[in-house]
Design a protein around this motif. Structure first.
Motif, PDB file in Angstrom:
ATOM      1  N   SER A  13       0.830  -1.201   0.000  1.00 44.55           N
ATOM      2  CA  SER A  13       0.000   0.000   0.000  1.00 44.55           C
ATOM      3  C   SER A  13       0.867   1.255   0.000  1.00 44.55           C
ATOM      4  O   SER A  13       1.854   1.346   0.731  1.00 44.55           O
ATOM      5  N   ARG A  14       0.465   2.251  -0.794  1.00 40.51           N
ATOM      6  CA  ARG A  14       1.228   3.503  -0.819  1.00 40.51           C
ATOM      7  C   ARG A  14       1.176   4.199   0.537  1.00 40.51           C
ATOM      8  O   ARG A  14       2.135   4.872   0.936  1.00 40.51           O
ATOM      9  N   VAL A  15       0.066   4.034   1.275  1.00 42.54           N
ATOM     10  CA  VAL A  15      -0.040   4.656   2.605  1.00 42.54           C
ATOM     11  C   VAL A  15       0.963   4.015   3.561  1.00 42.54           C
ATOM     12  O   VAL A  15       1.666   4.704   4.298  1.00 42.54           O
ATOM     13  N   ARG A  16       1.057   2.686   3.543  1.00 40.64           N
ATOM     14  CA  ARG A  16       2.017   2.006   4.424  1.00 40.64           C
ATOM     15  C   ARG A  16       3.451   2.338   4.037  1.00 40.64           C
ATOM     16  O   ARG A  16       4.306   2.501   4.905  1.00 40.64           O
ATOM     17  N   LEU A  17       3.709   2.433   2.745  1.00 43.94           N
ATOM     18  CA  LEU A  17       5.039   2.866   2.296  1.00 43.94           C
ATOM     19  C   LEU A  17       5.349   4.255   2.844  1.00 43.94           C
ATOM     20  O   LEU A  17       6.458   4.519   3.301  1.00 43.94           O
ATOM     21  N   GLY A  18       4.352   5.125   2.800  1.00 44.49           N
ATOM     22  CA  GLY A  18       4.524   6.483   3.307  1.00 44.49           C
ATOM     23  C   GLY A  18       4.772   6.517   4.796  1.00 44.49           C
ATOM     24  O   GLY A  18       5.684   7.206   5.276  1.00 44.49           O
ATOM     25  N   ILE A  19       3.970   5.770   5.542  1.00 44.50           N
ATOM     26  CA  ILE A  19       4.126   5.718   7.001  1.00 44.50           C
ATOM     27  C   ILE A  19       5.535   5.234   7.352  1.00 44.50           C
ATOM     28  O   ILE A  19       6.241   5.851   8.153  1.00 44.50           O
ATOM     29  N   MET A  20       5.939   4.135   6.743  1.00 44.74           N
ATOM     30  CA  MET A  20       7.257   3.578   7.050  1.00 44.74           C
ATOM     31  C   MET A  20       8.380   4.530   6.635  1.00 44.74           C
ATOM     32  O   MET A  20       9.350   4.691   7.372  1.00 44.74           O
ATOM     33  N   ASP A  27      12.000  10.010  14.870  1.00 46.80           N
ATOM     34  CA  ASP A  27      11.856   9.192  16.070  1.00 46.80           C
ATOM     35  C   ASP A  27      10.376   8.890  16.294  1.00 46.80           C
ATOM     36  O   ASP A  27       9.888   7.846  15.908  1.00 46.80           O
ATOM     37  N   TRP A  28       9.642   9.787  16.897  1.00 45.66           N
ATOM     38  CA  TRP A  28       8.202   9.639  17.093  1.00 45.66           C
ATOM     39  C   TRP A  28       7.485  10.657  16.219  1.00 45.66           C
ATOM     40  O   TRP A  28       7.907  11.808  16.140  1.00 45.66           O
ATOM     41  N   VAL A  29       6.389  10.238  15.580  1.00 48.69           N
ATOM     42  CA  VAL A  29       5.573  11.138  14.769  1.00 48.69           C
ATOM     43  C   VAL A  29       4.134  10.972  15.227  1.00 48.69           C
ATOM     44  O   VAL A  29       3.636   9.843  15.338  1.00 48.69           O
ATOM     45  N   ASP A  30       3.447  12.099  15.515  1.00 50.58           N
ATOM     46  CA  ASP A  30       2.081  11.969  15.999  1.00 50.58           C
ATOM     47  C   ASP A  30       1.079  11.835  14.842  1.00 50.58           C
ATOM     48  O   ASP A  30       1.380  12.098  13.688  1.00 50.58           O
ATOM     49  N   PHE A  31      -0.090  11.357  15.215  1.00 49.21           N
ATOM     50  CA  PHE A  31      -1.168  11.043  14.267  1.00 49.21           C
ATOM     51  C   PHE A  31      -1.458  12.205  13.323  1.00 49.21           C
ATOM     52  O   PHE A  31      -1.481  12.034  12.107  1.00 49.21           O
ATOM     53  N   SER A  32      -1.652  13.383  13.875  1.00 50.27           N
ATOM     54  CA  SER A  32      -2.011  14.551  13.059  1.00 50.27           C
ATOM     55  C   SER A  32      -0.908  14.923  12.083  1.00 50.27           C
ATOM     56  O   SER A  32      -1.176  15.240  10.920  1.00 50.27           O
ATOM     57  N   GLU A  33       0.329  14.896  12.554  1.00 48.97           N
ATOM     58  CA  GLU A  33       1.461  15.232  11.691  1.00 48.97           C
ATOM     59  C   GLU A  33       1.586  14.213  10.549  1.00 48.97           C
ATOM     60  O   GLU A  33       1.780  14.583   9.389  1.00 48.97           O
ATOM     61  N   MET A  34       1.456  12.928  10.882  1.00 52.51           N
ATOM     62  CA  MET A  34       1.563  11.881   9.869  1.00 52.51           C
ATOM     63  C   MET A  34       0.441  12.013   8.839  1.00 52.51           C
ATOM     64  O   MET A  34       0.681  11.946   7.631  1.00 52.51           O
ATOM     65  N   LYS A  35      -0.761  12.227   9.326  1.00 54.96           N
ATOM     66  CA  LYS A  35      -1.927  12.385   8.457  1.00 54.96           C
ATOM     67  C   LYS A  35      -1.726  13.563   7.503  1.00 54.96           C
ATOM     68  O   LYS A  35      -2.002  13.473   6.310  1.00 54.96           O
ATOM     69  N   SER A  36      -1.188  14.638   8.021  1.00 57.94           N
ATOM     70  CA  SER A  36      -0.939  15.838   7.229  1.00 57.94           C
ATOM     71  C   SER A  36       0.176  15.611   6.203  1.00 57.94           C
ATOM     72  O   SER A  36       0.046  15.978   5.042  1.00 57.94           O
ATOM     73  N   LEU A  37       1.259  14.992   6.633  1.00 56.71           N
ATOM     74  CA  LEU A  37       2.383  14.721   5.730  1.00 56.71           C
ATOM     75  C   LEU A  37       1.963  13.855   4.543  1.00 56.71           C
ATOM     76  O   LEU A  37       2.376  14.079   3.417  1.00 56.71           O
ATOM     77  N   LEU A  38       1.128  12.850   4.824  1.00 57.31           N
ATOM     78  CA  LEU A  38       0.732  11.901   3.785  1.00 57.31           C
ATOM     79  C   LEU A  38      -0.553  12.304   3.063  1.00 57.31           C
ATOM     80  O   LEU A  38      -0.937  11.672   2.085  1.00 57.31           O
ATOM     81  N   GLU A  39      -1.212  13.355   3.579  1.00 58.04           N
ATOM     82  CA  GLU A  39      -2.475  13.840   3.005  1.00 58.04           C
ATOM     83  C   GLU A  39      -3.498  12.714   2.885  1.00 58.04           C
ATOM     84  O   GLU A  39      -4.003  12.403   1.806  1.00 58.04           O
TER      85      GLU A  39
END
Length: 96
Positions: A13-20, A27-39
């Protein structure tokens, strides 16, 4: 002959590739930041992060900051190894 058996199905999945990809360099990335980075949507973030957590590729930390819940993610050692192997397999596939 091209061997695709070394590619990890968890990272299709492109989303999982993005998350990884984000977690490999942070180090740690919060939910909102990750959601925003990956749109991506809340639901997409939640379902894909759950799958990666089940595979033991990421760690999820839930806490309260003040009265607000905060969810953060980081890559595990096994996740780092699996993702690196996946990237190596991709590089071999494209002939590097």
């Amino acid at each position: 002959m091209i061997n695709i058996s070394k590619l990890n199905k968890e990272f299709e999945s492109r989303v999982r590739l993005g998350i990884m990809s984000v977690l490999m360099v942070n180090d740690w990335v919060d939910f909102s930041e990750m959601k925003s980075l990956l749109e991506i949507t809340d639901g997409n973030m939640a379902s894909h992060s759950n799958a990666l957590e089940k595979a033991s590729y990421i760690e999820v930390k839930k806490e309260f900051v003040g009265k607000k819940p905060k969810t953060s993610y980081r890559v595990t050692q096994s996740g780092r190894i699996a993702f690196t192997e996946h990237l190596d397999a991709l590089e071999k596939l494209i002939g590097r």
